[in-house]
Design an enzyme around this catalytic site. Structure first.
Site, short mmCIF file in Angstrom:
data_model
loop_
_atom_site.label_atom_id
_atom_site.label_comp_id
_atom_site.label_asym_id
_atom_site.label_seq_id
_atom_site.Cartn_x
_atom_site.Cartn_y
_atom_site.Cartn_z
N SER A 8 0.84 -1.20 0.00
CA SER A 8 0.00 0.00 0.00
C SER A 8 0.87 1.24 0.00
O SER A 8 0.37 2.35 0.02
CB SER A 8 -0.89 0.00 1.25
OG SER A 8 -0.05 -0.06 2.39
N GLY A 11 5.30 5.11 -2.32
CA GLY A 11 6.73 5.29 -2.64
C GLY A 11 7.34 3.99 -3.12
O GLY A 11 8.09 3.96 -4.11
N LYS A 12 7.00 2.90 -2.45
CA LYS A 12 7.53 1.60 -2.87
C LYS A 12 7.01 1.23 -4.26
O LYS A 12 7.75 0.74 -5.11
CB LYS A 12 7.05 0.50 -1.92
CG LYS A 12 7.79 0.43 -0.61
CD LYS A 12 7.31 -0.83 0.11
CE LYS A 12 7.90 -0.95 1.48
NZ LYS A 12 7.45 -2.16 2.16
N ASP A 70 9.79 -6.30 2.42
CA ASP A 70 9.96 -5.66 3.70
C ASP A 70 11.31 -4.96 3.64
O ASP A 70 12.28 -5.51 3.12
CB ASP A 70 9.91 -6.65 4.86
CG ASP A 70 9.67 -5.92 6.17
OD1 ASP A 70 8.64 -5.23 6.28
OD2 ASP A 70 10.51 -6.01 7.09
N PHE A 159 10.63 8.90 -0.73
CA PHE A 159 9.74 8.79 0.41
C PHE A 159 10.59 8.38 1.62
O PHE A 159 11.80 8.18 1.50
CB PHE A 159 8.63 7.76 0.14
CG PHE A 159 9.10 6.33 0.11
CD1 PHE A 159 9.78 5.82 -0.99
CD2 PHE A 159 8.89 5.47 1.19
CE1 PHE A 159 10.24 4.50 -1.01
CE2 PHE A 159 9.32 4.15 1.17
CZ PHE A 159 10.01 3.66 0.06
N GLY A 160 9.91 8.22 2.75
CA GLY A 160 10.57 7.71 3.95
C GLY A 160 11.83 8.49 4.30
O GLY A 160 11.83 9.72 4.36
N ASP A 162 14.50 8.85 2.56
CA ASP A 162 15.29 9.26 1.38
C ASP A 162 15.97 10.62 1.52
O ASP A 162 17.13 10.76 1.13
CB ASP A 162 14.42 9.26 0.12
CG ASP A 162 14.24 7.87 -0.48
OD1 ASP A 162 15.02 6.96 -0.11
OD2 ASP A 162 13.33 7.69 -1.31
N LYS A 182 17.12 6.32 -8.93
CA LYS A 182 17.15 5.63 -7.63
C LYS A 182 17.14 4.12 -7.84
O LYS A 182 17.88 3.39 -7.18
CB LYS A 182 15.95 6.09 -6.77
CG LYS A 182 15.94 5.43 -5.39
CD LYS A 182 14.74 5.85 -4.54
CE LYS A 182 14.61 4.94 -3.33
NZ LYS A 182 13.39 5.17 -2.56
P1 IMP Z 1 7.78 -1.73 5.53
O1 IMP Z 1 8.69 -2.47 4.59
O2 IMP Z 1 6.43 -1.52 4.93
O3 IMP Z 1 7.76 -2.31 6.89
O4 IMP Z 1 8.32 -0.24 5.69
C1 IMP Z 1 9.57 0.12 5.31
C2 IMP Z 1 9.92 1.50 5.87
O5 IMP Z 1 11.33 1.65 5.74
C3 IMP Z 1 9.29 2.65 5.08
O6 IMP Z 1 8.09 3.08 5.64
C4 IMP Z 1 10.37 3.71 5.16
O7 IMP Z 1 10.26 4.40 6.39
C5 IMP Z 1 11.65 2.89 5.19
N1 IMP Z 1 12.13 2.67 3.80
C6 IMP Z 1 12.19 1.48 3.13
N2 IMP Z 1 12.66 1.66 1.89
C7 IMP Z 1 12.89 2.97 1.77
C8 IMP Z 1 13.36 3.77 0.69
O8 IMP Z 1 13.62 3.32 -0.43
N3 IMP Z 1 13.48 5.08 0.97
C9 IMP Z 1 13.19 5.63 2.17
N4 IMP Z 1 12.71 4.94 3.19
C10 IMP Z 1 12.57 3.61 3.00
#
Ligand code: IMP
Length: 204
Positions: A8, A11-12, A70, A159-160, A162, A182
């Site tokens: 969901s 960004g991913k 993950d 996102f996150g 980055d 990226k």
């Molecule tokens: P999950 O995999 O859904 O548990 O969440 C991964 C979390 O790690 C994200 O909400 C971000 O906070 C961080 N994260 C993972 N990959 C990235 C990325 O490519 N850029 C920035 N933050 C990331």
């Protein structure tokens, strides 16, 4: 080729699409994804959590390969935190499983690292992609990207974490890269390319 992604996180999804486009592959969100109950990500490793997600969501797409990831940021100076708790880092202590906003997570990370000198601010993004069919994992792939955590955010893409993640080889943060740029150097791009190689081998 079409790949079904269970996530969901916008960004991913953008990252996956960019990594896939470069290889002429299309990614699609798992049909009806938003109506499927989510998984509690309480595993101790990226591998366990990725597997939980792919196995769970693949039960809703009979016979199809379903991909879930993950991922997170490991910072050396704080024992590899936030690690598997990256999404909910700032919310820790109040509600263990609610995700926190990117900005709050970044602010917490900066606070935790405020006393850490520049040469000790190393870390890496890690992404584990798990592939499952009909509730059983069939393969998983790990990718990582090494970088340095800045003292303030730079860039408005991604996102996150980055905007805090400086990638020395390009002299830019991940938030200063286009999704395609990226994907060529990121943890998610690396894991996704391993997945595509695996797909190629299967087809031969
Ligand atoms: P999950 O995999 O859904 O548990 O969440 C991964 C979390 O790690 C994200 O909400 C971000 O906070 C961080 N994260 C993972 N990959 C990235 C990325 O490519 N850029 C920035 N933050 C990331």
């Amino acid at each position: 080729m079409r790949v079904l992604i269970a996530s969901s996180n916008k960004g991913k999804l953008r990252d996956f699409s960019a990594a896939a486009n470069v290889h002429g592959v299309e990614v699609e969100l798992l049909p009806d994804f938003s109506s499927i109950a989510t998984v509690i990500e309480d595993g101790a490793t990226f591998e366990v959590n990725a597997r939980k997600k792919s196995e769970h969501y693949s039960r809703f797409a009979a016979g199809e390969l379903v991909v879930a990831d993950d991922s997170g940021l490991e910072v050396d100076a704080i024992g590899g935190a936030p690690g598997v708790r990256s999404a909910r880092y700032a919310a820790e202590g109040d509600n263990g499983h609610e995700n926190s906003a990117d900005r709050a997570n970044n602010e917490k990370l900066l606070r935790e690292l405020s006393e850490v000198p520049d040469d000790k601010r190393t870390g890496r993004f890690v992404c584990v992609i798990s592939v499952a069919r009909d509730g059983r994992e069939v393969a998983s792939f790990r990718g990582s990207a090494e970088g340095v955590i800045l003292r303030e955010t730079r860039g408005s893409g991604g996102f996150g974490y980055d905007p805090l993640f400086y990638f020395p080889a390009l002299d830019k943060t991940f938030a200063e890269l286009t999704p395609e740029e990226k994907s060529k150097v990121s943890h998610r791009g690396a894991a996704f390319r391993k997945f595509l190689n695996w797909c190629d081998m299967r087809e031969r």
